[in-house]
Design an enzyme around this catalytic site. Structure first.
Site, short mmCIF file in Angstrom:
data_model
loop_
_atom_site.label_atom_id
_atom_site.label_comp_id
_atom_site.label_asym_id
_atom_site.label_seq_id
_atom_site.Cartn_x
_atom_site.Cartn_y
_atom_site.Cartn_z
N HIS A 33 0.85 -1.21 0.00
CA HIS A 33 0.00 0.00 0.00
C HIS A 33 0.88 1.25 0.00
O HIS A 33 0.58 2.22 -0.69
CB HIS A 33 -0.90 0.03 1.25
CG HIS A 33 -1.85 -1.12 1.36
ND1 HIS A 33 -1.71 -2.11 2.30
CD2 HIS A 33 -2.96 -1.45 0.66
CE1 HIS A 33 -2.69 -2.99 2.19
NE2 HIS A 33 -3.46 -2.62 1.19
N GLN A 57 -17.95 -7.31 -1.66
CA GLN A 57 -17.04 -8.13 -2.46
C GLN A 57 -16.66 -9.44 -1.77
O GLN A 57 -15.76 -10.15 -2.24
CB GLN A 57 -15.79 -7.33 -2.85
CG GLN A 57 -14.86 -7.01 -1.70
CD GLN A 57 -13.80 -6.01 -2.13
OE1 GLN A 57 -14.10 -4.87 -2.44
NE2 GLN A 57 -12.53 -6.43 -2.14
N LYS A 145 -0.52 -6.54 -7.94
CA LYS A 145 -0.77 -7.76 -7.15
C LYS A 145 -2.16 -8.31 -7.49
O LYS A 145 -2.36 -9.50 -7.60
CB LYS A 145 -0.68 -7.39 -5.66
CG LYS A 145 -1.40 -8.30 -4.73
CD LYS A 145 -0.48 -9.35 -4.22
CE LYS A 145 -1.05 -10.37 -3.29
NZ LYS A 145 -2.33 -10.18 -2.72
N GLN A 149 -8.11 -7.34 -11.16
CA GLN A 149 -8.85 -6.19 -10.64
C GLN A 149 -8.41 -4.91 -11.37
O GLN A 149 -9.25 -4.11 -11.80
CB GLN A 149 -8.58 -6.06 -9.14
CG GLN A 149 -9.05 -4.77 -8.51
CD GLN A 149 -8.83 -4.78 -7.00
OE1 GLN A 149 -9.53 -5.49 -6.29
NE2 GLN A 149 -7.87 -4.03 -6.51
N SER A 181 0.53 -9.08 1.56
CA SER A 181 -0.93 -9.07 1.53
C SER A 181 -1.46 -8.91 2.96
O SER A 181 -0.85 -9.40 3.91
CB SER A 181 -1.42 -10.40 0.95
OG SER A 181 -2.72 -10.68 1.38
N ARG A 183 -3.86 -10.37 4.14
CA ARG A 183 -4.29 -11.69 4.62
C ARG A 183 -3.12 -12.53 5.16
O ARG A 183 -3.34 -13.60 5.70
CB ARG A 183 -5.02 -12.45 3.52
CG ARG A 183 -6.42 -11.90 3.26
CD ARG A 183 -7.21 -12.80 2.32
NE ARG A 183 -8.62 -12.48 2.29
CZ ARG A 183 -9.19 -11.67 1.38
NH1 ARG A 183 -8.45 -11.11 0.44
NH2 ARG A 183 -10.49 -11.42 1.41
P1 AMP Z 1 -6.37 -4.07 -0.51
O1 AMP Z 1 -6.20 -3.27 0.73
O2 AMP Z 1 -5.88 -5.48 -0.40
O3 AMP Z 1 -7.74 -3.95 -1.12
O4 AMP Z 1 -5.38 -3.42 -1.59
C1 AMP Z 1 -5.43 -2.06 -1.89
C2 AMP Z 1 -4.52 -1.79 -3.05
O5 AMP Z 1 -3.19 -2.17 -2.71
C3 AMP Z 1 -4.89 -2.58 -4.31
O6 AMP Z 1 -4.73 -1.75 -5.45
C4 AMP Z 1 -3.89 -3.70 -4.29
O7 AMP Z 1 -3.60 -4.23 -5.57
C5 AMP Z 1 -2.68 -3.01 -3.71
N1 AMP Z 1 -1.74 -3.99 -3.14
C6 AMP Z 1 -1.99 -4.89 -2.15
N2 AMP Z 1 -0.89 -5.64 -1.91
C7 AMP Z 1 0.07 -5.21 -2.77
C8 AMP Z 1 1.43 -5.59 -3.02
N3 AMP Z 1 2.03 -6.58 -2.35
N4 AMP Z 1 2.10 -4.92 -3.98
C9 AMP Z 1 1.52 -3.93 -4.67
N5 AMP Z 1 0.24 -3.52 -4.48
C10 AMP Z 1 -0.48 -4.16 -3.55
#
Ligand code: AMP
Length: 274
Positions: A33, A57, A145, A149, A181, A183
């Protein structure tokens, strides 16, 4: 740094801003992020980050309730990084009534992630469009990642004529290659060690394609067998055209290998551009 839960107050703050860059997230922030935010800061004078775990989602049997919510830590981190505004709406703010006005998505949204998580991309696209309408950014940042999406958001922006530039950032990885991630918090230490193998097999696949192998079926099978033997349960491991996300043909110029697989109760996704 401002923190808004409320749409009206946020709109008021944003009303006189020239160039807004926007980073939508579900929180529990990590370096993936932060990379998006750093990119946003370079491109615009004003950066908004949203934090919202979007029920729409998640399938009923998925991890909506367990999803890590760490708003206080996230705010501290974002204040150190130098974000201007956090938008952290509650569910009633974003969904004051039942959201029965939903987007119809292109067929690609029913493949890969969409095949295993029906309705997932409809939930994503709907919340992203709502957030775009509230924040009205000139630029929005997404991570590779979540490659499918990103593809779907780009298609939405193009086909719905949204005046927003979409920039993508590369996958941010731990030292063993594992894609960061939110998760990851679910993984035990042993699983976390094993998790690095997902990137290993993606790299292996890329290497074989780059050295001339065009038998995608056999590469896919080899990767699935490798992971399965190590105790993973693979939803898909597939080589696609990186522009269309259709299954790869031997004369395609740009390819991507994408995978989703379970380690115990945790589902991980990753990809590698070839
Ligand atoms: P999320 O909080 O998982 O919904 O992710 C928010 C944004 O952060 C999305 O655009 C994801 O693709 C991006 N993102 C999450 N993990 C990574 C990562 N390891 N590298 C690059 N972008 C990421």
């Amino acid at each position: 740094m401002n923190i808004f839960n409320d749409t009206a107050a946020l709109r008021k703050e944003l009303s006189n801003k020239q160039t807004i860059a926007f980073v939508p997230t579900m929180g529990n922030l990590h370096d993936g992020h932060i990379a998006l935010i750093e990119h946003a800061k370079q491109q615009a004078d004003y950066v908004v980050v949203s934090i919202f775990v979007n029920r729409l989602q998640f399938l009923p049997n998925e991890d909506f309730a367990q999803y890590p919510r760490t708003l206080d830590n996230d705010c501290k981190l974002l204040s150190m990084v130098g974000v201007d505004t956090i938008f952290a709406p509650n569910e009633k703010t974003l969904y004051p009534e039942q959201q029965d006005f939903l987007l119809t998505l292109p067929a690609v949204a029913d493949t890969l992630e969409g095949k295993f998580r029906p309705g997932f991309f409809c939930g994503v696209a709907t919340v992203v469009l709502k957030l775009f309408n509230i924040v009205q950014p000139q630029l929005a940042l997404f991570g590779k990642k979540d490659y499918q999406q990103l593809h779907i958001i780009r298609t939405m922006v193009r086909q719905l004529n949204l005046p927003i530039k979409i920039d993508a950032c590369k996958v941010i990885r731990a030292s063993d290659g594992f894609a960061l991630s939110s998760r990851n918090a679910y993984l035990t230490q042993t699983q976390r060690t094993e998790a690095g193998k997902l990137y290993h097999i993606l790299q292996q696949t890329k290497k074989e394609i780059n050295s001339g192998c065009k038998n995608f079926e056999s590469l896919q099978k080899k990767a699935i067998d490798y992971l399965t033997q190590r105790g993973w349960e693979v939803d898909y491991f597939t080589i696609q055209n990186s522009k269309t996300l259709l299954p790869a043909k031997t004369d395609d110029e740009s390819l991507i290998a994408l995978t989703a697989a379970w380690l115990g109760k945790t589902r991980l996704i990753d990809n590698i551009e070839i």
